[in-house]
Design an enzyme around this catalytic site. Sequence first.
Site, mmCIF file in Angstrom:
data_model
loop_
_atom_site.group_PDB
_atom_site.id
_atom_site.type_symbol
_atom_site.label_atom_id
_atom_site.label_comp_id
_atom_site.label_asym_id
_atom_site.label_seq_id
_atom_site.Cartn_x
_atom_site.Cartn_y
_atom_site.Cartn_z
ATOM 1 N N SER A 1 0.842 -1.214 0.000
ATOM 2 C CA SER A 1 0.000 0.000 0.000
ATOM 3 C C SER A 1 0.868 1.252 0.000
ATOM 4 C CB SER A 1 -0.890 0.023 1.244
ATOM 5 O OG SER A 1 -1.654 -1.153 1.320
ATOM 6 N N THR B 1 1.322 -10.202 -11.104
ATOM 7 C CA THR B 1 0.465 -10.925 -12.051
ATOM 8 C C THR B 1 1.174 -11.010 -13.405
ATOM 9 O OG1 THR B 1 -1.455 -10.037 -10.918
ATOM 10 C CG2 THR B 1 -1.832 -10.897 -13.138
ATOM 11 N N GLY C 1 -25.323 -25.096 0.265
ATOM 12 C CA GLY C 1 -25.027 -26.103 1.281
ATOM 13 C C GLY C 1 -23.668 -26.737 1.006
ATOM 14 N N GLN D 1 -38.801 -18.382 2.840
ATOM 15 C CA GLN D 1 -38.748 -16.917 2.810
ATOM 16 C C GLN D 1 -37.356 -16.354 3.177
ATOM 17 O OE1 GLN D 1 -40.902 -14.323 5.586
ATOM 18 N NE2 GLN D 1 -41.970 -13.501 3.814
ATOM 19 N N GLU E 1 -9.167 -0.633 2.309
ATOM 20 C CA GLU E 1 -8.798 0.415 3.282
ATOM 21 C C GLU E 1 -8.140 1.598 2.563
ATOM 22 O OE1 GLU E 1 -8.034 -2.887 3.681
ATOM 23 O OE2 GLU E 1 -9.709 -3.211 5.056
ATOM 24 N N GLU F 1 -7.049 1.222 -13.995
ATOM 25 C CA GLU F 1 -6.787 -0.073 -13.357
ATOM 26 C C GLU F 1 -7.924 -0.414 -12.392
ATOM 27 O OE1 GLU F 1 -3.023 -0.563 -11.377
ATOM 28 O OE2 GLU F 1 -3.599 -2.523 -10.580
ATOM 29 N N ARG F 2 -8.355 0.561 -11.613
ATOM 30 C CA ARG F 2 -9.402 0.282 -10.618
ATOM 31 C C ARG F 2 -10.755 0.071 -11.289
ATOM 32 N NH1 ARG F 2 -6.149 3.948 -6.264
ATOM 33 N NH2 ARG F 2 -4.688 2.262 -5.844
ATOM 34 N N THR G 1 -6.061 -1.840 -1.641
ATOM 35 C CA THR G 1 -7.006 -2.525 -0.736
ATOM 36 C C THR G 1 -8.239 -1.656 -0.472
ATOM 37 O OG1 THR G 1 -6.021 -1.563 1.246
ATOM 38 C CG2 THR G 1 -5.049 -3.634 0.457
HETATM 39 C C1 LIG Z 1 -3.875 -11.795 -6.728
HETATM 40 C C2 LIG Z 1 -3.001 -10.601 -6.578
HETATM 41 C C3 LIG Z 1 -2.418 -10.038 -7.701
HETATM 42 C C4 LIG Z 1 -1.572 -8.921 -7.569
HETATM 43 N N1 LIG Z 1 -0.978 -8.413 -8.701
HETATM 44 C C5 LIG Z 1 -0.089 -7.392 -8.563
HETATM 45 C C6 LIG Z 1 0.626 -6.910 -9.705
HETATM 46 O O1 LIG Z 1 0.416 -7.364 -10.833
HETATM 47 N N2 LIG Z 1 1.548 -5.947 -9.523
HETATM 48 C C7 LIG Z 1 1.800 -5.391 -8.298
HETATM 49 O O2 LIG Z 1 2.643 -4.500 -8.213
HETATM 50 N N3 LIG Z 1 1.138 -5.837 -7.195
HETATM 51 C C8 LIG Z 1 0.208 -6.823 -7.301
HETATM 52 N N4 LIG Z 1 -0.462 -7.283 -6.198
HETATM 53 C C9 LIG Z 1 -0.153 -6.719 -4.897
HETATM 54 C C10 LIG Z 1 -1.225 -5.772 -4.382
HETATM 55 O O3 LIG Z 1 -1.231 -4.580 -5.131
HETATM 56 C C11 LIG Z 1 -0.906 -5.513 -2.897
HETATM 57 O O4 LIG Z 1 -1.138 -6.723 -2.238
HETATM 58 C C12 LIG Z 1 -1.757 -4.432 -2.285
HETATM 59 O O5 LIG Z 1 -1.406 -3.174 -2.804
HETATM 60 C C13 LIG Z 1 -1.611 -4.385 -0.742
HETATM 61 O O6 LIG Z 1 -0.279 -4.398 -0.374
HETATM 62 P P1 LIG Z 1 0.252 -5.468 0.724
HETATM 63 O O7 LIG Z 1 -0.223 -6.803 0.313
HETATM 64 O O8 LIG Z 1 1.711 -5.250 0.877
HETATM 65 O O9 LIG Z 1 -0.489 -5.098 2.058
HETATM 66 P P2 LIG Z 1 -0.061 -3.965 3.121
HETATM 67 O O10 LIG Z 1 0.170 -2.676 2.431
HETATM 68 O O11 LIG Z 1 1.024 -4.500 3.973
HETATM 69 O O12 LIG Z 1 -1.392 -3.861 3.977
HETATM 70 C C14 LIG Z 1 -1.783 -4.867 4.924
HETATM 71 C C15 LIG Z 1 -3.119 -4.450 5.517
HETATM 72 O O13 LIG Z 1 -2.983 -3.156 6.134
HETATM 73 C C16 LIG Z 1 -3.914 -2.265 5.568
HETATM 74 N N5 LIG Z 1 -3.352 -0.916 5.495
HETATM 75 C C17 LIG Z 1 -2.169 -0.528 4.936
HETATM 76 N N6 LIG Z 1 -2.011 0.793 5.063
HETATM 77 C C18 LIG Z 1 -3.115 1.264 5.692
HETATM 78 C C19 LIG Z 1 -3.565 2.553 6.113
HETATM 79 N N7 LIG Z 1 -2.847 3.648 5.867
HETATM 80 N N8 LIG Z 1 -4.769 2.649 6.743
HETATM 81 C C20 LIG Z 1 -5.521 1.554 6.974
HETATM 82 N N9 LIG Z 1 -5.154 0.302 6.604
HETATM 83 C C21 LIG Z 1 -3.969 0.170 5.980
HETATM 84 C C22 LIG Z 1 -4.214 -2.817 4.178
HETATM 85 O O14 LIG Z 1 -5.469 -2.336 3.690
HETATM 86 C C23 LIG Z 1 -4.211 -4.304 4.448
HETATM 87 O O15 LIG Z 1 -5.455 -4.693 4.981
HETATM 88 C C24 LIG Z 1 -1.336 -8.364 -6.294
HETATM 89 C C25 LIG Z 1 -1.971 -8.917 -5.167
HETATM 90 C C26 LIG Z 1 -2.789 -10.008 -5.307
HETATM 91 C C27 LIG Z 1 -3.444 -10.587 -4.091
#
Ligand SMILES: Cc1cc2nc3c(=O)[nH]c(=O)nc-3n(C[C@H](O)[C@H](O)[C@H](O)COP(=O)(O)OP(=O)(O)OC[C@H]3O[C@@H](n4cnc5c(N)ncnc54)[C@H](O)[C@@H]3O)c2cc1C
Length: 381
Positions: free
Chosen positions: A133, A159, A340, A280, A368, A243-244, A366
């Site tokens: 993030s 990906t 089920g 229902q 968040e 992207e989004r 995410t």
């Molecule tokens: C199937 C899949 C495909 C993907 N493909 C790509 C790709 O092609 N290229 C690429 O670059 N990445 C890719 N990703 C990575 C994806 O972009 C990241 O997983 C995502 O941005 C979150 O980063 P992180 O997993 O490091 O989580 P973190 O950033 O470590 O976050 C962990 C948790 O903390 C929360 N959090 C973090 N900061 C805050 C904040 N300020 N306030 C509140 N909550 C917070 C997050 O919402 C999350 O719930 C992919 C991920 C998946 C699962």
Amino acid sequence: MNTASFYTEEHEIFREGFRRFVAAEITPHAAEWEEARAVPRSLWRKMGEQGFLCPWLPEEYGGLGLDFAYSVIINEELARGDGFGVGVPLHSDVAVPYIASYGTPEAKERFLPGCTTGEVIAAVGFTEPDAGSDLAAIRTTAVRDGDSYVLNGQKTFITNGAVADVVVVAAKTEPEAGHRGVSLILVDGEAPGFSRGRTLEKMGYHMQDTAELVFEDCRVPAFHLLGEEGRGFKLMMEKLQQERLEVSVKCQTMAEECLKEALEYAKTRTAFGKPIGCHQANAFRLAEMATEVELGRTFLDDLIAAHLRGEEIVQRVSMAKYWLAEMVNRVAYQAVQLHGAYGYMEEYRICRLYRDVRGLPILAGTSEIMKLIISRNLGLR
Ligand SMILES: Cc1cc2nc3c(=O)[nH]c(=O)nc-3n(C[C@H](O)[C@H](O)[C@H](O)COP(=O)(O)OP(=O)(O)OC[C@H]3O[C@@H](n4cnc5c(N)ncnc54)[C@H](O)[C@@H]3O)c2cc1C
């Protein structure tokens, strides 16, 4: 059937053609590819031959110069035909637009024609083991050395990472400058010092590869820089809207598929002398699911129309990405519940849908982070 006003007869003809392609070339193989954890390269070439890769690219690069609604059609029909792990929307609508918008003429010449034929598969490498993030915290560096950039670092969760021929990599060209030190640089699959780490075993999206990338004194030509040094963050922000939106299309289509599966099952399975959907509690559950899906479709189509008009919709697309990704998970959960024990079995489609949708509130920002963007735009800092 999606009857949004931006679809013309040409779009519908294209949809019919692509639907036939999916029915012949993807749906019958989906289970096998899920098992193999990969989609064969031949599928990319077949899609390229028929104009289904980057159809929006100009003709000089082999594209058809079509609008974003065609990309939406491809994304939707892949999801409907069990191809929701095929990494094409990420290639066509997320990765390649960086090259087309910000690439140097040499980079465009080198990569774009292959992106339409399927010879070049593209990926986006932003996330690192210690920074997802918070992309300003990435550690991968790129140092200018004569006519080259030398990259060191690693990426994860990428990906198409295991098969990509070109990756849009976020790296720090000025490590002390925070997000202002981030640049975007293309790394090609043959670059010296570039290697792939593990292909990661995921909860769902099994046919899609998600891999680690490693850069060890990885050298790429300087013309691989996208835009200007230090402007990477700005370029990412510009492209995140699409992207989004692309992920929102997936969320909505998969919610529609989950509802379809649930309704069909609820009408045919009987318990206590009548279809389970006619109890229902379940009828109301399905009514709630159908309402959420309908709301999602209306919101999404409105955003696609605005994007097609070239409007800036960052706030609303953040709302859509957050809400639709959570909504499809609510719908998938209830759809499994209505099935089920059958819903827990691999032989039922809903089982796979349930697994696959879980990643949607995580990838591409995410829920968040979406709420963070939304709340900041509401003046809450
Ligand atoms: C199937 C899949 C495909 C993907 N493909 C790509 C790709 O092609 N290229 C690429 O670059 N990445 C890719 N990703 C990575 C994806 O972009 C990241 O997983 C995502 O941005 C979150 O980063 P992180 O997993 O490091 O989580 P973190 O950033 O470590 O976050 C962990 C948790 O903390 C929360 N959090 C973090 N900061 C805050 C904040 N300020 N306030 C509140 N909550 C917070 C997050 O919402 C999350 O719930 C992919 C991920 C998946 C699962």
